[in-house]
Design a protein around this motif. Structure first.
Motif, PDB file in Angstrom:
ATOM      1  N   VAL A 752      10.103 -22.183  27.362  1.00  0.00           N
ATOM      2  CA  VAL A 752      10.823 -21.561  28.483  1.00  0.00           C
ATOM      3  C   VAL A 752      12.054 -20.798  28.006  1.00  0.00           C
ATOM      4  N   GLY A 753      12.343 -20.865  26.712  1.00  0.00           N
ATOM      5  CA  GLY A 753      13.472 -20.123  26.166  1.00  0.00           C
ATOM      6  C   GLY A 753      13.191 -19.671  24.755  1.00  0.00           C
ATOM      7  N   THR A 754      13.449 -18.380  24.445  1.00  0.00           N
ATOM      8  CA  THR A 754      13.192 -17.855  23.110  1.00  0.00           C
ATOM      9  C   THR A 754      14.417 -17.118  22.581  1.00  0.00           C
ATOM     10  N   ARG A 755      14.435 -17.034  21.268  1.00  0.00           N
ATOM     11  CA  ARG A 755      15.440 -16.215  20.579  1.00  0.00           C
ATOM     12  C   ARG A 755      14.705 -15.298  19.617  1.00  0.00           C
ATOM     13  N   LYS A 756      14.935 -14.000  19.768  1.00  0.00           N
ATOM     14  CA  LYS A 756      14.302 -13.038  18.841  1.00  0.00           C
ATOM     15  C   LYS A 756      15.404 -12.403  17.996  1.00  0.00           C
ATOM     16  N   VAL A 757      15.361 -12.680  16.694  1.00  0.00           N
ATOM     17  CA  VAL A 757      16.291 -12.073  15.754  1.00  0.00           C
ATOM     18  C   VAL A 757      15.580 -10.868  15.142  1.00  0.00           C
ATOM     19  N   ASN A 758      16.053  -9.680  15.447  1.00  0.00           N
ATOM     20  CA  ASN A 758      15.378  -8.456  15.027  1.00  0.00           C
ATOM     21  C   ASN A 758      15.892  -7.982  13.683  1.00  0.00           C
ATOM     22  N   SER A 759      15.150  -7.074  13.083  1.00  0.00           N
ATOM     23  CA  SER A 759      15.492  -6.595  11.739  1.00  0.00           C
ATOM     24  C   SER A 759      16.840  -5.901  11.685  1.00  0.00           C
ATOM     25  N   ASN A 760      17.298  -5.368  12.815  1.00  0.00           N
ATOM     26  CA  ASN A 760      18.618  -4.721  12.861  1.00  0.00           C
ATOM     27  C   ASN A 760      19.721  -5.704  13.227  1.00  0.00           C
ATOM     28  N   ASN A 761      19.383  -6.998  13.189  1.00  0.00           N
ATOM     29  CA  ASN A 761      20.296  -8.102  13.500  1.00  0.00           C
ATOM     30  C   ASN A 761      20.602  -8.216  14.982  1.00  0.00           C
ATOM     31  N   SER A 762      19.865  -7.486  15.834  1.00  0.00           N
ATOM     32  CA  SER A 762      19.974  -7.691  17.276  1.00  0.00           C
ATOM     33  C   SER A 762      19.343  -9.031  17.624  1.00  0.00           C
ATOM     34  N   LYS A 763      20.067  -9.805  18.449  1.00  0.00           N
ATOM     35  CA  LYS A 763      19.539 -11.098  18.869  1.00  0.00           C
ATOM     36  C   LYS A 763      19.343 -11.066  20.382  1.00  0.00           C
ATOM     37  N   VAL A 764      18.114 -11.427  20.823  1.00  0.00           N
ATOM     38  CA  VAL A 764      17.771 -11.364  22.238  1.00  0.00           C
ATOM     39  C   VAL A 764      17.300 -12.751  22.664  1.00  0.00           C
ATOM     40  N   TYR A 765      17.970 -13.298  23.697  1.00  0.00           N
ATOM     41  CA  TYR A 765      17.669 -14.630  24.216  1.00  0.00           C
ATOM     42  C   TYR A 765      17.057 -14.452  25.602  1.00  0.00           C
ATOM     43  N   THR A 766      15.862 -15.035  25.776  1.00  0.00           N
ATOM     44  CA  THR A 766      15.156 -14.892  27.042  1.00  0.00           C
ATOM     45  C   THR A 766      14.892 -16.265  27.630  1.00  0.00           C
ATOM     46  N   PHE A 767      15.421 -16.492  28.840  1.00  0.00           N
ATOM     47  CA  PHE A 767      15.264 -17.776  29.517  1.00  0.00           C
ATOM     48  C   PHE A 767      14.451 -17.578  30.789  1.00  0.00           C
ATOM     49  N   GLY A 768      13.354 -18.349  30.894  1.00  0.00           N
ATOM     50  CA  GLY A 768      12.515 -18.276  32.080  1.00  0.00           C
ATOM     51  C   GLY A 768      13.009 -19.168  33.195  1.00  0.00           C
ATOM     52  N   PHE A 769      14.169 -19.741  33.037  1.00  0.00           N
ATOM     53  CA  PHE A 769      14.771 -20.580  34.074  1.00  0.00           C
ATOM     54  C   PHE A 769      16.160 -20.015  34.407  1.00  0.00           C
ATOM     55  N   PRO A 770      16.614 -20.101  35.646  1.00  0.00           N
ATOM     56  CA  PRO A 770      17.896 -19.518  36.049  1.00  0.00           C
ATOM     57  C   PRO A 770      19.061 -20.386  35.602  1.00  0.00           C
ATOM     58  N   LEU A 771      19.967 -19.836  34.797  1.00  0.00           N
ATOM     59  CA  LEU A 771      21.070 -20.610  34.239  1.00  0.00           C
ATOM     60  C   LEU A 771      22.012 -21.138  35.314  1.00  0.00           C
ATOM     61  N   SER A 772      22.131 -20.419  36.437  1.00  0.00           N
ATOM     62  CA  SER A 772      23.060 -20.882  37.476  1.00  0.00           C
ATOM     63  C   SER A 772      22.544 -22.129  38.197  1.00  0.00           C
ATOM     64  N   TYR A 773      21.290 -22.492  38.011  1.00  0.00           N
ATOM     65  CA  TYR A 773      20.732 -23.708  38.607  1.00  0.00           C
ATOM     66  C   TYR A 773      20.953 -24.920  37.688  1.00  0.00           C
ATOM     67  N   MET A 774      21.484 -24.699  36.482  1.00  0.00           N
ATOM     68  CA  MET A 774      21.602 -25.768  35.494  1.00  0.00           C
ATOM     69  C   MET A 774      23.008 -26.364  35.524  1.00  0.00           C
ATOM     70  N   LEU A 775      23.155 -27.526  34.876  1.00  0.00           N
ATOM     71  CA  LEU A 775      24.458 -28.180  34.817  1.00  0.00           C
ATOM     72  C   LEU A 775      25.466 -27.297  34.088  1.00  0.00           C
ATOM     73  N   GLU A 776      26.639 -27.228  34.645  1.00  0.00           N
ATOM     74  CA  GLU A 776      27.659 -26.315  34.130  1.00  0.00           C
ATOM     75  C   GLU A 776      28.051 -26.665  32.697  1.00  0.00           C
ATOM     76  N   ALA A 777      28.205 -27.954  32.416  1.00  0.00           N
ATOM     77  CA  ALA A 777      28.615 -28.352  31.061  1.00  0.00           C
ATOM     78  C   ALA A 777      27.564 -27.958  30.029  1.00  0.00           C
ATOM     79  N   ASP A 778      26.294 -28.100  30.408  1.00  0.00           N
ATOM     80  CA  ASP A 778      25.216 -27.762  29.464  1.00  0.00           C
ATOM     81  C   ASP A 778      25.139 -26.255  29.207  1.00  0.00           C
ATOM     82  N   THR A 779      25.270 -25.447  30.255  1.00  0.00           N
ATOM     83  CA  THR A 779      25.194 -23.986  30.067  1.00  0.00           C
ATOM     84  C   THR A 779      26.411 -23.487  29.290  1.00  0.00           C
TER      85      THR A 779
END
Length: 791
Positions: A752-779
């Motif tokens: 449900v969550g990925t991190r793609k580190v690209n060759s140009n050092n771009s990092k893309v984080y994709t979460f299939g769950f809404p962060l605002s629904y999660m515990l504040e301390a954890d996010t």
């Protein structure tokens, strides 16, 4: 010795005999006498001398237009040319349409032809300047032609233009290379007539039929003729103009009627321009408020190639009222305005438009031009490069329309039907004019177009414009290149302004020129970027996504970060925000994204799809240039990315997210009430778990709170990125709405969550769950981890 003398004498005799034969000794006449050529008409529909005894009254009547062919022969030379003429019934030479000029004086006719008479048709000499009229003595002209046929329009009307049965004679002679002319002309007699044509008058933009018009329009005439096998070609149109009172269109105001005005000799015989400076000129029939005090009436007639004139009827008359104050309205078409450069392009090509989008191939990959973005100030922007090009397309209100039944809706859409009328800027009514020119300015100066460098017009206030004709080589598009688009040193943007205004048949210009102002920014490398940009794509909803609460959630997530943080609200339909939509509903500009080290894009409202599909262009450029992105989404992410990937489009964004070109995402449910099994995102690769908020503290969403789980979550069966979170499924023994064993097996531990580190050092984080629904301390812990990786 004798034999030699005899042989010599024989040779001398033979030479003498040969000389006598050659010189024609013993023969009367001269060996240099030139034999005149002969000529015959080979194709015709009249009658020749074999029918001289025929009764004219019973002879067949032919069409007035005849194509006559001839052939000549010269026994001792070559044919150098032909001359022909037309004679009336009395034997007098006459001109005819198509052959208007004849040698009535005999000045161009050689003496040995004058014996047959004058009136031979005049032609231009080869390579002569044909802008000089043939009736001008300065013209290079002759009666001789190389034609071997002629299309003759025999006059078939009396002096008043009434149709008659006419008798005419056609004669043609030939001349050889030594000046000998056929002793007798080849001839044919013709008995012709033509029915009366009909005439119709309107304007190039329709029949005003008594309506108001501007002080500039083009009359348009048409002729219908019923001659068999002959094209409907008019010889000329004529009209006269008058003013009538308001009680009846036939009540002519004394002193206002003109004589007949001919269109003969104009570039377009079937059109005539009328405006305030033409002859005759248009005069106003109303005051500035449109209150009429008279009206204009025009009567027309047509003359066919036989000289027959039409008679007036309802179709030969047009009435209108000339009103002051009309002006055209200029448009710059945003959907046809593009830019293309190293930092402004897309890799997919918009297939929603019939436009042929400009492209370039860089390192074997095709890049497509794309419209300017709009930044958070509503400005058109792009990031500059030396190979930047900008295409701008303009037109006017009324150029395009959508026809429905008997009405046309004008909405300025350049992909509608080309209607080509001109609507008034203020009233949007058709004032029956045409666009004639465009005035162009770029960055406060006349646009630089060397072929028209002298076509400059100056306003009373000193503003100078390049004035180009409607059908100039530029057309209605310009292309600005890198050299025309400088950007200041440093980080200041380069401001550029293109202005265009229409000019109509009245000579009136659009008082409010259309303007495209855009800003080109210098490229900012990743090492020079700083801060975090948070893009809120949530639609405010008290149950699903309370605006204030979600803002507080994301503020808390980033509370440990002391650098620059900017929060923007994306504008969506019926939900105003702080961003502006461009021609493609995009709300993000790469010129702004490139300022930040990290961009967070969230659509945490499970009841709406969000707008990520529209914002991929700027986000893709940001990732390609080394940008770092966090995506927070819901079950809608599966549908959004499939839509993004449609037909292989927007491949750059998907690739930098770690998604295949055709992503196959799945989800637990589209409804919060079904399959509410997600309770936490289980961290891997050193990431801490992120728990769903429910119980204590309670979730802001009552369904999540009552079910102790969330269902609107996407998971990723495949990804080229690293899995950093897995789906923590509710146990089968859970008290509230537990999954079945099969469901637990299906959903637990899905990515449900990925991190793609690209060759140009771009990092893309994709979460299939809404962060605002999660515990504040954890996010907050999650964001601190991401910030440590990208900053």
């Amino acid at each position: 010795m004798f034999n030699k003398s005899a042989r010599l004498l024989s040779i001398v005799l033979m030479i003498l005999i040969t000389m006598l034969v050659v010189t024609g000794c013993g023969k009367s006449g001269n060996r240099f006498t030139n034999v005149a050529p002969t000529i015959a008409i080979t194709s015709f529909e009249g009658w020749d001398n074999s029918y001289v005894a025929a009764d004219y009254d019973t002879t067949l009547i032919y069409a007035f237009q005849q194509r006559i062919y001839w052939q000549a022969y010269d026994p001792d030379g070559v044919i150098a040319g032909y001359a022909f003429r037309i004679l009336d019934e009395a034997g007098n030479p006459v001109a005819s349409p198509g052959y208007h000029h004849i040698d009535n004086t005999g000045e161009l006719t050689p003496d040995n032809l004058l014996a047959l008479g004058k009136g031979w048709v005049i032609h231009y000499l080869p390579n002569a300047d044909q802008t000089v009229s043939l009736d001008d003595p300065a013209a290079r002209r002759t009666i001789w032609t190389s034609q071997k046929y002629a299309v003759i329009n025999f006059p078939s009307a009396d002096e008043q233009g009434n149709p008659i049965v006419s008798f005419s004679k056609f004669e043609v002679v030939a001349i050889d290379n030594r000046g000998a002319i056929t002793s007798e002309a080849a001839w044919r007699n013709f008995k012709t007539t033509s029915p009366r044509p009909t005439c119709t008058i309107s304007t190039t933009k329709g029949n005003p039929d008594g309506k108001v018009v501007g002080a500039g329009l083009k009359l348009r005439f048409t002729m219908k003729d019923s001659d068999l096998y002959i094209e409907e070609v008019p010889y000329k149109f004529e009209f006269k103009m008058m003013k009538t009172d308001l009680t009846a269109q036939t009540n002519i105001i004394p002193g206002t009627e003109t004589g007949w005005i001919s269109t003969e000799g104009q570039e377009k015989m079937n059109e005539f321009l009328l405006n305030r400076t033409s002859e005759p000129n248009l005069q106003y029939d109303t005051d500035a408020n449109g209150v009429a005090f008279q009206q204009t009436r025009i009567i027309s007639r047509a003359t066919d190639m036989a000289g027959v004139v039409s008679v007036p009827d309802s179709h030969t008359v047009v009435n209108f009222k000339v009103k002051p104050g009309f002006h055209p309205e200029t448009l710059i078409y945003p959907t046809k305005t593009y830019a293309l450069g190293d930092y402004h392009y897309e890799d997919w090509g918009d297939d929603s438009t019939p436009e042929v989008i400009p492209t370039v191939i860089i390192q074997g990959k095709q890049r497509y031009a794309t419209p300017f973005f709009k930044d958070s100030d509503g400005n058109f922007t792009a990031v500059h490069s030396q190979n930047m090009k900008v295409w701008i397309r303009w037109g006017w209100w009324g150029e395009y329309g959508n026809t429905a039944g008997n009405s046309t809706i004008y909405n300025g859409n350049p992909y509608d039907k080309k209607v080509d009328i001109v609507l008034d800027r203020s009233t949007h009514e058709n004032y029956f004019s045409e666009i004639t020119n465009f005035d162009l300015r770029f960055d406060g100066q006349p646009y630089n177009f060397p072929p028209f460098a002298d076509f400059i017009t100056t306003d009373p206030n000193g503003d100078r414009w390049l004035r180009i004709p409607l059908y100039s080589p530029l057309g209605q598009t310009i292309v600005l290149t890198g050299g025309q688009l400088p950007v200041p040193e440093g980080t200041l943007p380069g401001e550029h302004t293109f202005q265009v205004r229409c000019v109509d048949l009245q000579g009136e210009v659009d008082p409010m020129p259309a303007e495209l102002k855009f800003y080109l920014h210098n490229y900012k490398a990743p090492a020079d970027r700083s801060g975090i940009l948070v893009i809120d794509d949530d639609v405010n909803h008290n149950t699903y996504s309370p605006e204030n609460l979600v803002n507080e959630k994301y503020t808390a997530m980033l509370s440990d970060y002391t650098g620059t943080k900017k929060f923007i609200k994306r504008t969506s339909e019926n939900n105003p925000g702080t961003t502006f939509a461009d021609a493609r509903k995009r709300n993000l500009a790469f010129s702004e994204l490139q300022n930040y080290k990290l961009v967070i894009y969230h659509n945490d409202n499970p009841s709406t799809q969000g707008n990520l599909e529209y914002d991929t262009d700027a986000l893709a450029l940001y990732m390609i240039s080394g940008g770092n992105v966090v995506f927070s989404h819901t079950h809608w992410l599966a549908q959004v990315l499939e839509s993004v990937a449609k037909s292989g489009m927007r491949t750059s964004m998907l690739r930098y997210m770690g998604m295949p070109d055709i992503p196959k995402l799945s989800f637990l449910s589209t409804s919060l009430a079904s399959n509410a099994f997600f309770q936490k995102a289980v961290g891997v690769l050193g990431y801490s778990d992120v728990n769903l908020q429910f119980g204590d503290p309670a979730s802001f969403n009552s369904i999540v709170q009552s079910r102790h789980g969330l269902s609107t979550v996407s998971y990723f069966p495949t990804s080229t990125g690293e899995t950093i979170f897995k789906l923590g499924c509710k146990p089968t023994t859970y008290a509230q709405f537990p999954p079945s064993a099969a469901q637990y097996e299906l959903y637990n531990n899905k990515t449900v969550g990925t991190r793609k580190v690209n060759s140009n050092n771009s990092k893309v984080y994709t979460f299939g769950f809404p962060l605002s629904y999660m515990l504040e301390a954890d996010t907050k812990t999650l964001m601190n981890t991401i910030i440590s990786e990208v900053m």
